[in-house]
Design a protein around this motif. Structure first.
Motif, PDB file in Angstrom:
ATOM      1  N   LEU A 138     -44.977 -29.253 -24.624  1.00 49.25           N
ATOM      2  CA  LEU A 138     -44.790 -30.354 -23.679  1.00 49.25           C
ATOM      3  C   LEU A 138     -45.675 -31.538 -24.076  1.00 49.25           C
ATOM      4  CD1 LEU A 138     -44.940 -28.300 -20.356  1.00 49.25           C
ATOM      5  CD2 LEU A 138     -42.880 -29.179 -21.477  1.00 49.25           C
ATOM      6  N   ALA A 139     -45.091 -32.716 -24.062  1.00 48.73           N
ATOM      7  CA  ALA A 139     -45.859 -33.947 -24.264  1.00 48.73           C
ATOM      8  C   ALA A 139     -45.573 -34.843 -23.072  1.00 48.73           C
ATOM      9  CB  ALA A 139     -45.453 -34.638 -25.563  1.00 48.73           C
ATOM     10  N   ASP A 140     -46.638 -35.184 -22.352  1.00 48.38           N
ATOM     11  CA  ASP A 140     -46.496 -35.928 -21.104  1.00 48.38           C
ATOM     12  C   ASP A 140     -45.569 -35.177 -20.148  1.00 48.38           C
ATOM     13  OD1 ASP A 140     -47.159 -37.997 -19.433  1.00 48.38           O
ATOM     14  OD2 ASP A 140     -45.630 -39.380 -20.191  1.00 48.38           O
ATOM     15  N   GLY A 141     -45.673 -33.831 -20.189  1.00 50.22           N
ATOM     16  CA  GLY A 141     -44.908 -32.979 -19.280  1.00 50.22           C
ATOM     17  C   GLY A 141     -43.469 -32.752 -19.671  1.00 50.22           C
ATOM     18  N   LYS A 142     -43.035 -33.308 -20.817  1.00 56.41           N
ATOM     19  CA  LYS A 142     -41.626 -33.201 -21.198  1.00 56.41           C
ATOM     20  C   LYS A 142     -41.456 -32.411 -22.489  1.00 56.41           C
ATOM     21  CE  LYS A 142     -40.610 -37.614 -18.961  1.00 56.41           C
ATOM     22  NZ  LYS A 142     -40.325 -39.045 -19.185  1.00 56.41           N
ATOM     23  N   PRO A 143     -40.350 -31.637 -22.589  1.00 56.78           N
ATOM     24  CA  PRO A 143     -40.088 -30.848 -23.802  1.00 56.78           C
ATOM     25  C   PRO A 143     -39.560 -31.732 -24.930  1.00 56.78           C
ATOM     26  CG  PRO A 143     -38.296 -30.565 -22.253  1.00 56.78           C
ATOM     27  CD  PRO A 143     -39.322 -31.428 -21.555  1.00 56.78           C
ATOM     28  N   PRO A 144     -39.493 -31.195 -26.144  1.00 54.67           N
ATOM     29  CA  PRO A 144     -38.993 -31.986 -27.269  1.00 54.67           C
ATOM     30  C   PRO A 144     -37.475 -31.998 -27.341  1.00 54.67           C
ATOM     31  CG  PRO A 144     -39.557 -29.802 -28.037  1.00 54.67           C
ATOM     32  CD  PRO A 144     -39.902 -29.846 -26.556  1.00 54.67           C
ATOM     33  N   ARG A 145     -36.971 -32.885 -28.165  1.00 56.43           N
ATOM     34  CA  ARG A 145     -35.572 -32.810 -28.601  1.00 56.43           C
ATOM     35  C   ARG A 145     -35.589 -32.028 -29.915  1.00 56.43           C
ATOM     36  NH1 ARG A 145     -36.609 -37.730 -26.858  1.00 56.43           N
ATOM     37  NH2 ARG A 145     -37.137 -38.503 -28.945  1.00 56.43           N
ATOM     38  N   PHE A 146     -34.746 -31.026 -30.003  1.00 60.55           N
ATOM     39  CA  PHE A 146     -34.654 -30.228 -31.231  1.00 60.55           C
ATOM     40  C   PHE A 146     -33.379 -30.595 -31.964  1.00 60.55           C
ATOM     41  CE2 PHE A 146     -32.788 -26.576 -33.402  1.00 60.55           C
ATOM     42  CZ  PHE A 146     -33.800 -26.266 -34.308  1.00 60.55           C
ATOM     43  N   GLU A 147     -33.462 -30.734 -33.280  1.00 63.28           N
ATOM     44  CA  GLU A 147     -32.250 -30.997 -34.054  1.00 63.28           C
ATOM     45  C   GLU A 147     -32.327 -30.316 -35.412  1.00 63.28           C
ATOM     46  OE1 GLU A 147     -31.883 -35.176 -35.427  1.00 63.28           O
ATOM     47  OE2 GLU A 147     -33.871 -35.470 -34.535  1.00 63.28           O
TER      48      GLU A 147
END
Length: 632
Positions: free
Chosen positions: A159-168
């Motif tokens: 989590l960065a700033d409470g948000k998950p990453p986008r995976f591609e």
């Protein structure tokens, strides 16, 4: 970098005078499988570009294949040590604690937000199946993002700033994780002793996942493995850190061949491991590692009796004389490595303890400082560590670029007069006939310090501190309990104060997360409820309400959003200053020695090194896959 073509070249030239012989490139251990054509030849087992180590340039001897190495563990759970010692990571630390690609061929980082990982072409799992982006996708989409499998939510490093990453998936060899905010903790967590999991053998594990398996067949697998839920089955079969499933494909240097329960676990070489030496030999050199399960109380006795070829676990500095004497009786050598904890033994006042009177007192910085000033660290150093340790607060070591002398000296001078004055000032002026201070509710000031009872060093030091604190009107009593009970009691607020080691990582760089200086996990014994609150995103525990702790949390949040090394170093400096000045942990000594006993046949074991869980992974960063057995 040595390519597969180079390996083929080495094999082709193997009959020329003065070159590596073809037979030397294949371990004798694998010959039966090779003859039966159950395994492909070396050039087909290695990635197209293996990770090539130049051991001679590292000051080590290139080795030879073969042999079995014995070690002793204290319980079945400790087979996790093989994951720690093997230290195969997507990204890992070298001996100087610089990050480098390991399982990955390369990685690219943009603004600490976008992480692009390139897989080695032809890299295989231990069962011979290819490592592909699908293994990363499966781990992310089907495990981490599956609410049933990841009921605790995402790991903080995802989590960065409470948000998950986008995976591609960028191409057949490349994957990418992208955040909108910086995530400076991502790579260090991949390099940790207990690494963040990003990749799983999808082909094998899909049979245990309800999304991919026929319901009737899945029910049969659950019954066969005595699992009440498919999620419990998947978790058990996919466990990498504690590798209890011998069928689970791995990327580690050795793979478990023993299903628990057992009193002996056998790990055999992974024929598809991705590292090799300068002579074209695939690592690891050692064929087999046998882990014998023993009672923790007798590991040192068994080690001193010649029953281990490499031992650090279960032995301590108090065993030094006995283990040194073993050199006369067995072909073994005793090394002394430097422990990396901020304090070898630290007193941790539980600011979340259930006793409201003691909770209030322990949250008063004057009380914590007084208890620290009363401790005679010189006496502890001389009596317990033969004067070889450094008397210090619980802080980073001189080996860290973040070290400051003022942190080490914070509230550690032996000064009973100042300690008495601080306790008087905190409202504990009244004493009983025995000289003990009287608490606000009329009880005598009696502190129960609990330990896991795993080391005589703890009780030796506590007996000395009992005398030190008696001089300032505080009675100290020692209680020992089994480790799991000890930790659950701490989380339940039943422990007033404990003795444990200090901060785990005493050799950090500014790029390593300063989470250990703030309540972030539930096994930090000075504030377990605050740690549980952070870890659970507020679902359990309590939110910190002490101003200096709130400030530490704010600084940690700043570090997590930082992209500049200078800013991270400044944040570390501020946090270390608060942590040591507030005496959230009462350190005693650091820079202590850890005995490491090794067979005199075992080559490439460093004589001097740093010993700790994270970031060195005990033996991990010194690459046990490069250790080998020669003549005694």
């Amino acid at each position: 970098m040595i390519s597969r073509r180079t390996v083929l070249g080495l094999m082709a030239s193997a009959f020329l005078p003065g070159t590596v012989r073809a037979g030397d490139l294949e371990p004798e251990f694998l010959q039966p499988q090779l003859k039966a054509r159950a395994l492909p030849a070396l050039a087909e087992r290695l990635p197209k570009s293996p990770r090539a180590l130049n051991l001679a340039a590292m000051g080590r001897q290139p080795g030879q294949y073969g042999g079995t190495l014995r070690t002793i563990i204290g319980s079945q759970k400790d087979i996790r040590m093989m994951t720690i010692y093997g230290y195969a990571r997507l990204v890992g630390y070298d001996e100087k604690l610089n990050l480098q690609p390991d399982i990955l061929e390369s990685y690219d980082v943009a603004d600490d937000r976008v992480f692009t990982f390139k897989i080695r072409e032809g890299h295989k799992w231990s069962d011979g199946s290819l490592l592909t982006p699908e293994d990363f996708r499966y781990c992310w989409e089907d495990v981490w993002l599956n609410d049933e499998l990841s009921q605790g939510g995402l790991a903080p490093a995802l989590l960065a700033d409470g948000k998950p990453p986008r995976f591609e998936i960028v191409d057949p060899l490349t994957v990418r994780y992208s955040w909108d905010a910086p995530n400076p903790d991502f790579l260090p967590k991949l390099a940790a002793a207990s690494p963040l999991s990003l990749v799983l053998p999808a082909t094998y594990l899909k049979q245990f996942h309800k999304k991919y398996q026929d319901p009737f067949r899945l029910a049969g697998l659950m019954k066969e493995n005595r699992a009440k839920k498919w999620t419990l089955l998947h978790i058990r079969m996919s466990r990498q850190y504690r590798p209890e499933n011998p069928e689970l494909p791995t990327l580690d240097p050795w793979r478990n061949r023993t299903k628990p329960p057992a009193e002996q676990f056998v790990f055999e070489r992974n024929p598809f491991f991705h590292r090799m030496d300068e002579n074209g030999r695939q690592l690891p050199y050692i064929d087999r590692i046998v882990m014998n399960v023993s009672s923790s109380a007798i590991i040192s006795a068994k080690t001193g009796a010649g029953e281990s070829d490499l031992q650090g676990m279960g032995i301590d500095f108090s065993d030094y004389s006995f283990l040194k004497d073993a050199e006369k009786r067995y072909p073994v050598k005793l090394h002394l490595w430097k422990r990396i904890q901020g304090s070898r033994l630290a007193l941790l006042p539980n600011l979340n303890c259930a006793d409201q009177v003691w909770r209030g007192l322990l949250r008063d910085v004057r009380v914590r400082r007084a208890l620290s000033l009363a401790v005679d660290r010189r006496e502890i150093n001389l009596a317990v560590f033969y004067g070889l340790a450094q008397e210090s607060a619980d802080t980073v070591l001189p080996e860290s670029p973040l070290y400051r002398p003022e942190f080490a000296k914070a509230w550690v001078a032996h000064d009973p007069d100042q300690a008495n004055a601080l306790l008087d000032e905190a409202g504990l002026q009244t004493r009983d006939d025995d000289g003990l201070r009287i608490l606000p509710d009329g009880r005598p000031a009696q502190v129960i310090v609990e330990t896991a009872g795993e080391s005589t060093l703890e009780t030796d030091a506590l007996e000395l501190i009992t005398d030190h604190w008696r001089k300032i009107g505080i009675a100290l009593f020692i209680r020992t309990s089994q480790r799991d009970i000890f930790r659950s009691r701490a989380l339940g607020g039943q422990i007033m104060m404990s003795m444990w080691s200090g901060i785990d990582n005493g050799v950090p760089t500014a790029d390593m997360n300063p989470y250990q200086l703030a309540p972030t996990i539930d096994d930090q014994l000075q504030w377990p409820l605050w740690g549980a609150h952070y870890l659970s995103h507020g679902k359990v525990g309590e939110a910190p309400d002490l101003p200096p702790v709130i400030e530490l949390m704010a600084l940690l949040k700043r570090w997590n959003a930082s992209t500049e090394a200078t800013e991270r170093a400044e944040i570390w400096n501020s946090m270390l200053s608060i942590y040591t000045d507030q005496v959230f942990s009462i350190g005693t000594v650091n820079g202590t020695h850890q005995p490491v006993l090794a067979s005199s046949r075992l080559r490439n074991v460093p004589d001097k090194a740093l010993y700790g869980y994270d970031p060195t992974a005990y033996f991990g960063v010194y690459m046990p896959d490069t250790f080998w057995l020669g003549e005694s």
